[in-house]
Design an enzyme around this catalytic site. Structure first.
Site, PDB file in Angstrom:
ATOM      1  N   HIS A   1       0.833  -1.212   0.000  1.00  0.00           N
ATOM      2  CA  HIS A   1       0.000   0.000   0.000  1.00  0.00           C
ATOM      3  C   HIS A   1       0.872   1.270   0.000  1.00  0.00           C
ATOM      4  O   HIS A   1       0.868   2.040   0.962  1.00  0.00           O
ATOM      5  CB  HIS A   1      -0.899  -0.047   1.242  1.00  0.00           C
ATOM      6  CG  HIS A   1      -2.108   0.823   1.168  1.00  0.00           C
ATOM      7  ND1 HIS A   1      -2.038   2.194   1.176  1.00  0.00           N
ATOM      8  CD2 HIS A   1      -3.423   0.520   1.112  1.00  0.00           C
ATOM      9  CE1 HIS A   1      -3.253   2.705   1.129  1.00  0.00           C
ATOM     10  NE2 HIS A   1      -4.117   1.715   1.079  1.00  0.00           N
TER      11      HIS A   1
ATOM     12  N   GLU B   1      -0.543   1.317  -5.664  1.00  0.00           N
ATOM     13  CA  GLU B   1      -0.396   0.125  -4.831  1.00  0.00           C
ATOM     14  C   GLU B   1      -0.380  -1.133  -5.690  1.00  0.00           C
ATOM     15  O   GLU B   1      -1.362  -1.435  -6.368  1.00  0.00           O
ATOM     16  CB  GLU B   1      -1.558   0.074  -3.837  1.00  0.00           C
ATOM     17  CG  GLU B   1      -1.771   1.376  -3.082  1.00  0.00           C
ATOM     18  CD  GLU B   1      -3.153   1.482  -2.462  1.00  0.00           C
ATOM     19  OE1 GLU B   1      -3.844   0.448  -2.355  1.00  0.00           O
ATOM     20  OE2 GLU B   1      -3.559   2.602  -2.104  1.00  0.00           O
TER      21      GLU B   1
HETATM   22  O1  TA6 Z   1      -6.000   1.482  -1.032  1.00  0.00           O
HETATM   23  C1  TA6 Z   1      -7.220   2.076  -1.084  1.00  0.00           C
HETATM   24  C2  TA6 Z   1      -8.029   1.747   0.156  1.00  0.00           C
HETATM   25  O2  TA6 Z   1      -8.571   0.469   0.080  1.00  0.00           O
HETATM   26  C3  TA6 Z   1      -9.075   2.825   0.281  1.00  0.00           C
HETATM   27  O3  TA6 Z   1     -10.374   2.310   0.038  1.00  0.00           O
HETATM   28  C4  TA6 Z   1      -8.892   3.333   1.709  1.00  0.00           C
HETATM   29  O4  TA6 Z   1      -9.713   2.603   2.585  1.00  0.00           O
HETATM   30  C5  TA6 Z   1      -7.415   3.078   1.925  1.00  0.00           C
HETATM   31  O5  TA6 Z   1      -7.222   1.792   1.350  1.00  0.00           O
HETATM   32  C6  TA6 Z   1      -6.950   3.214   3.332  1.00  0.00           C
HETATM   33  O6  TA6 Z   1      -7.451   2.178   4.121  1.00  0.00           O
HETATM   34  P1  TA6 Z   1      -7.061   2.215   5.698  1.00  0.00           P
HETATM   35  O7  TA6 Z   1      -7.635   0.948   6.281  1.00  0.00           O
HETATM   36  O8  TA6 Z   1      -5.557   2.254   5.778  1.00  0.00           O
HETATM   37  O9  TA6 Z   1      -7.652   3.480   6.249  1.00  0.00           O
END
Ligand code: TA6
Length: 296
Positions: free
Chosen positions: A162, A270
Site C-alpha cells: 500500500h 499500490e
Molecule cells: O487502497 C485504497 C483503500 O482500500 C481505500 O479504500 C482506503 O480505505 C485506503 O485503502 C486506506 O485504508 P485504511 O484501512 O488504511 O484506512
C-alpha cells in the site's frame, strides 16, 4: 552499506547516500531517501506506537484487501488483514555489489502464524510464513513478499503493498500506462470501467482497482508541467494496481491523516493481487515483487 537496528526500527544506507527505514511494526517502510529527498509520504498524525497501522510509507496488506467479505475465512479480520498491524521480526541483512561501487542492501523480515496475536490467529487459523524483503539500491527500492503455506490445508489470500508516494502537488502529476485497462471504481459503487486516459489526472477522491495489468509494463507517475517521470513501478506476479487519493473530505475524516491539506502531497500507487484470490496449496510458496524507481 550500513544497517542499524534500534528500538523497533531498522535503518540502512548506501555509500552513495540512499537510505531506507523499516518499522518492525507491520514491517512498514516509513522512509526511502534518494538524493537527500524523501520519496514516501507519511502523515504527520500517523500512529508510530503500534496502536494502529502506520498512515503512510508502505503498509503491507495480507491476507485480505479492503473490508473482508462475509462468509469467508477472512471475515473476522480487520480491513486489509493483519500483516500491517503485527510485530514482525528482523531476519537479517545482506549486501551485494552489482557492479563496481554499485551496492545494494537487502533487509529481511519474517511473520509467521506462531507470532500472531490470539485474535488474529483465531480469525485466520492457517499455518503460514511470510518473508518480506526490502532491497535498497542506487536506483530503486524493491519490496517482495514470499508467502508459504506451512500447514496441511490450502488457503486463499490477497496481498498488496500500500505504497504512499510523496509528490509536491497531486494536481500536477499524471499516471501513465493505465489506458484501456479495466478498473473497479470504489467511489462509484464498485462499478467497472475502462480507462480512457493515457495520462490520468487526479481531480477528486480517487479509489480504483486496475486489474489484469502486465506487471512488467511500468506504471509511471509523471509531472504534468514538464512530463518528466517522477516514479516508475514495475512488478512480478502482482497484476493489479490500486490508485488512491482521499481528497479533501476523506482526508479530513481520517484522524491519523494530517495536516488536512496533506492529500495534496501524496498519491497511493499500490501493487497487489487483489481482484481475485490466490490459492496456496499445503507446502507451496508464492512471491510478489514491486520495484520502484524514482527521479529516472
Ligand atoms: O487502497 C485504497 C483503500 O482500500 C481505500 O479504500 C482506503 O480505505 C485506503 O485503502 C486506506 O485504508 P485504511 O484501512 O488504511 O484506512
Amino acid at each position: 552499506p550500513s544497517v542499524s537496528v534500534q528500538d523497533g526500527l531498522i535503518e540502512a544506507s548506501l555509500p552513495s547516500g540512499e537510505s531506507v527505514t523499516v518499522y518492525l511494526y507491520g514491517a512498514t517502510v516509513t522512509s526511502w531517501k534518494t538524493n537527500g529527498q524523501e520519496k514516501l509520504f507519511v502523515s504527520k498524525k500517523a500512529h508510530m506506537d503500534g496502536s494502529k497501522p502506520i498512515r503512510g510509507g508502505i503498509p503491507l496488506v495480507f491476507p485480505v484487501f479492503g473490508p473482508p467479505p462475509q462468509n469467508h475465512a477472512t471475515s473476522s479480520l480487520p480491513q486489509h488483514g493483519f500483516a500491517r498491524n503485527s510485530n514482525w521480526e528482523f531476519l537479517g541483512k545482506s549486501s551485494s555489489e552489482a557492479s563496481k561501487g554499485d551496492f545494494a542492501v537487502k533487509l529481511d523480515f519474517g511473520l509467521s502464524h506462531t507470532m500472531l496475536s490470539e485474535e488474529f490467529r483465531k480469525g485466520w487459523p492457517y499455518e503460514f510464513g511470510l518473508v518480506y524483503s526490502v532491497t535498497l539500491s542506487k536506483d530503486a527500492l524493491k519490496t517482495s513478499l514470499q508467502v508459504t503455506n506451512e500447514g496441511k490445508e490450502n488457503f486463499e489470500f490477497q496481498v498488496l503493498m500500500h505504497t504512499y508516494l510523496s509528490v509536491e502537488n497531486v494536481s500536477n502529476i499524471r499516471i501513465k500506462n493505465l489506458e484501456s485497462k479495466t478498473y473497479v471504481d470504489k467511489t462509484r459503487n464498485a462499478s467497472t470501467h475502462t480507462e480512457s486516459s493515457p495520462a490520468l489526472a487526479i481531480t477528486e477522491e480517487t479509489d480504483r482497482v486496475y486489474r489484469d495489468l502486465d506487471p512488467a509494463q511500468p506504471i509511471i507517475v509523471s509531472s504534468a508541467s514538464d512530463d518528466q517521470p517522477l516514479f516508475s513501478v514495475t512488478r512480478e506476479a502482482l497484476t493489479d494496481i490500486v490508485v488512491w487519493n482521499p481528497w479533501i473530505e476523506k482526508a479530513k475524516g481520517m484522524s491519523d491523516f494530517g495536516p488536512d491539506e496533506a492529500y495534496k502531497n501524496m498519491i497511493c500507487v499500490e501493487a497487489g493481487s487483489v481482484s481475485t484470490w490466490q490459492t496456496l496449496e499445503a507446502g507451496d510458496s508464492w512471491e510478489g515483487v514491486q520495484s520502484i524507481k524514482s527521479r529516472l
